[in-house]
Design an enzyme around this catalytic site. Structure first.
Site, mmCIF file in Angstrom:
data_model
loop_
_atom_site.group_PDB
_atom_site.id
_atom_site.type_symbol
_atom_site.label_atom_id
_atom_site.label_comp_id
_atom_site.label_asym_id
_atom_site.label_seq_id
_atom_site.Cartn_x
_atom_site.Cartn_y
_atom_site.Cartn_z
ATOM 1 N N ARG A 313 -13.158 4.752 -29.118
ATOM 2 C CA ARG A 313 -12.172 4.121 -29.996
ATOM 3 C C ARG A 313 -11.146 5.185 -30.370
ATOM 4 O O ARG A 313 -11.392 6.382 -30.230
ATOM 5 C CB ARG A 313 -12.848 3.589 -31.267
ATOM 6 C CG ARG A 313 -13.849 2.480 -30.980
ATOM 7 C CD ARG A 313 -14.157 1.711 -32.262
ATOM 8 N NE ARG A 313 -15.275 0.798 -32.081
ATOM 9 C CZ ARG A 313 -15.166 -0.444 -31.622
ATOM 10 N NH1 ARG A 313 -13.995 -0.934 -31.287
ATOM 11 N NH2 ARG A 313 -16.233 -1.216 -31.511
ATOM 12 N N GLY A 314 -10.001 4.733 -30.865
ATOM 13 C CA GLY A 314 -8.980 5.653 -31.368
ATOM 14 C C GLY A 314 -8.134 6.253 -30.269
ATOM 15 O O GLY A 314 -8.279 5.946 -29.103
ATOM 16 N N ASP A 369 -17.885 -10.169 -29.396
ATOM 17 C CA ASP A 369 -17.506 -11.019 -30.534
ATOM 18 C C ASP A 369 -16.836 -12.324 -30.097
ATOM 19 O O ASP A 369 -16.694 -13.240 -30.906
ATOM 20 C CB ASP A 369 -16.534 -10.270 -31.463
ATOM 21 C CG ASP A 369 -17.217 -9.142 -32.213
ATOM 22 O OD1 ASP A 369 -18.427 -8.944 -32.010
ATOM 23 O OD2 ASP A 369 -16.538 -8.454 -32.996
#
Ligand SMILES: Nc1ncnc2c1ncn2[C@@H]1O[C@H](COP(=O)(O)OP(=O)(O)O)[C@@H](O)[C@H]1O
Ligand SMILES: O=P(O)(O)OC[C@H]1O[C@](O)(COP(=O)(O)O)[C@@H](O)[C@@H]1O
Ligand SMILES: [Mg+2]
Length: 600
Positions: A313-314, A369
């Site tokens: 991430r990031g 998700d």
């Protein structure tokens, strides 16, 4: 003048380009939902929030938004375009520009709620002429918006006959001659093939799950581009330098998609295929060397979960990433990730165009998700739901075996409750399912705690499934984000466990509470068969899309057909469970839970 007070509810991100209901009579309004004495109905648009009405003067009252979100106009949606659209709506002559505030910002993680726009309209001024023209213009506008960006928008490239064949043993002469290739058993998709995004014609706005464009629920054709190999391609395989990157959180099936992309690229004849390590980080961290990918290397990677390339991430400075693409000479980039990753992929696509680089960027939506708009489902979701069954089953066994047993299971789902909803429905063991999209109260006669007591009294045990993003308003905010800007959540599972224990202790009612949080176990695993197939089709179609010259697109499954979506259309906002959807109703039917909406 008879002034009718009405409330228009705008929902960002519905499937329609925009939805406008002209209500002619008070009786028609009465068919709709009545909200606190104000008539409420849907007025929706995708990506762009704007309001058209017949005459600004007719609007004597306008309030927008609610406590947790603000309505904004999309910056990319020009004034002219809004005016054009407004002029197409029977009777609409104006539009309202609302404050340009961040709306449902993924970075800020603002909770997605439905803002409401209330206005007073003079219904006598509503004109419903030219309906057909309005409908066909809507359909055309929709098709234009959903036409995927193409390399020929920028470069005057002549296509060449496809080098693709269903397997690597096809004789080369056939593969290089278009006319003969056509006879290889209908393997190519026609450039003009389309798939319908919506397939239900609702007869009435009151029909379950209805999303209508007007009070008569007229149907408009919403066509999206069909995915698959084209007879003509825009890259010669020997000029292709392909790269694959996997970003965001892990998801079952990442290796399956990597594998299929590599196998398909090789069938087209591509020799230079590389894997970028640890997400976007691999583009700017010089210590992370690219991995050379081949059929031999990826042959059995799908047997394991995770990502061969690693994830992160990031980071993700677009300019740096494009510098790196330029330096490495990459001209076909496959990006596997969720909504954040796709925002990055689209920014890369835009930057490449700005720099005049012949690069195609193709996404494959990954997230357990299932929070990506417009598609039937994302890969990894099915596997996560399946993996959650073992946690639910254990909670059920514990609860059933204890005197007054209560099992609580927390499942992932940051903003969307699909995993919790589907896992609950699949298990048939859940009495209460709590998701971020449906507010609930713990206390009071209609609260969760009272219902659990009722379950103990009537059936002796209870099992509750909660999505991690549910009930955040009941908890202290963490006020922090992860490296990608996603909000860190407070622990609703632990909170529930404590509240339930305290409630029964205070009431001196015995209760044996067992809490299970399977956390990463539902995603750090191998894809199941259903996801394996989805990954295979998406991976192959990603390569076909790239060779077909599309860029800034992502691959999706839509009504069981595979399509290419322009990226902005699928990341306009995260997809959520619609509390008025049939699926949520089915879940409620299965659990038998009441509404936990009010404290009265
Ligand atoms: N709006 C954005 N624009 C550009 N890059 C983004 C954006 N949001 C996230 N990213 C980058 O995409 C990557 C994955 O994002 P993240 O939100 O962690 O996962 P996911 O793609 O699964 O939603 C990260 O490297 C992050 O920096
Ligand atoms: O702890 P991590 O790795 O940041 O991931 C946790 C999050 O990842 C998810 O599994 C999926 O998120 P993404 O689709 O953004 O990767 C969420 O359900 C969960 O909140
Ligand atoms: Mg995300």
């Amino acid at each position: 003048m008879h002034v009718l007070r009405s409330a228009y509810k705008i929902r960002k991100g519905t499937l329609f380009h925009f939805v406008f209901w002209i209500v002619r009579t008070k009786e028609k309004l009465l068919e709709q939902r009545i909200l606190k004495g104000i008539f409420s109905f849907h007025f929706c648009c995708l990506n762009q929030n704007f309001i058209c009405w017949k005459d600004m003067a007719a609007v004597s009252h306008l309030t927008v938004g609610h406590s947790t979100s603000q309505l904004s106009l999309s910056r990319s949606f020009t004034k002219n375009r809004r005016e054009t659209l407004c002029s197409l709506i029977p009777g609409a002559r104006g539009f309202s520009s609302l404050p340009q505030r961040a709306f449902f910002s993924q970075k800020s993680g603002a909770r997605k709620r439905t803002p409401e726009v209330h206005m007073v309209l003079d219904t006598e001024q509503v004109d419903t002429q030219n309906n057909n023209e309005y409908l066909s213009t809507l359909a055309r506008e929709f098709e234009q918006r959903f036409t995927p960006p193409h390399v020929t928008d920028i470069f005057p490239i002549e296509p060449i006959p496809s080098t693709f064949c269903v397997n690597s043993s096809c004789p080369l002469p056939d593969r290089q001659l278009l006319d003969q290739a056509k006879n290889l058993g209908k393997i190519f998709v026609h450039d003009d093939d389309r798939v319908l995004l919506k397939v239900i014609k609702y007869a009435s706005p009151t029909s379950a799950g209805a999303e209508c464009i007007d009070p008569d629920c007229n149907f408009i054709n919403q066509w999206v581009c069909r995915a698959g190999p084209r007879a003509r391609i825009y890259f010669s395989p020997d000029e292709v330098k392909a790269a694959i990157v996997t970003c965001g959180g892990l998801c079952p099936g990442l290796n399956d998609v990597i594998r299929q992309i590599v196998l398909t690229l090789e069938i087209y004849g591509v020799k230079d295929i590389r894997g970028i390590q640890y997400g976007y980080r691999g583009f700017f961290d010089d210590t992370l060397a690219d991995i050379s990918l081949s059929r031999h290397l990826v042959q059995s990677i799908h047997l394991n979960g995770g990502s061969l390339l690693g994830v992160s991430r990031g980071g993700g400075n677009t300019s740096e990433i494009v510098d790196s693409l330029q330096k490495k000479g990459i001209n076909m980039l496959f990006v596997l990730g969720g909504n954040g990753t796709h925002a990055g992929a689209n920014a890369i696509h835009d930057e490449c165009r700005k720099r005049g680089m012949k690069v195609v960027v193709v996404g494959v939506p990954k997230t357990i998700d299932n929070d990506i708009m417009l598609m039937d489902k994302t890969f990894g979701f099915d596997t996560a739901v399946e993996a959650a069954q073992s946690a639910i089953n254990s909670a059920y066994i514990e609860a059933r075996s204890a005197y007054h047993g209560i099992g609580i299971v927390k499942l992932m789902g940051r903003q969307s409750g699909f995993i919790a909803m589907h896992a609950s429905l699949a298990s048939g063991q859940i009495d209460v399912c709590l998701i971020p999209e449906v507010k609930f109260y713990m206390d009071g006669p209609s609260g969760v705690l009272q219902h659990l007591q009722h379950l103990l009294e009537t059936k002796g045990s209870a099992v509750l499934c909660v999505a991690e993003g549910a009930g955040q308003e009941l908890l202290d905010k963490v006020n922090a984000t992860d490296a990608s800007g996603n909000p860190l959540l407070s622990d609703i599972g632990v909170h529930l466990q404590q509240q339930v224990k305290k409630y029964f202790k205070d009431k001196s009612i015995p209760a044996d509470v067992k809490y299970i949080d399977p956390t990463y176990m539902i995603r750090a695993c191998r894809a199941n068969s259903s996801d394996g197939i989805l990954c295979a089709v998406l991976g192959q179609n990603a390569v076909h899309g790239a060779f077909a010259g599309f860029s800034g697109i992502t691959v999706g499954i839509c009504n069981n057909h595979y399509v290419y979506f322009p990226i902005p259309e699928v990341i306009a906002q995260p997809r959520n469970v619609d509390p008025s959807s049939r699926m949520w109703h089915r879940c409620l039917t299965s659990t038998g839970q009441p509404d936990f909406h009010t404290t009265d």
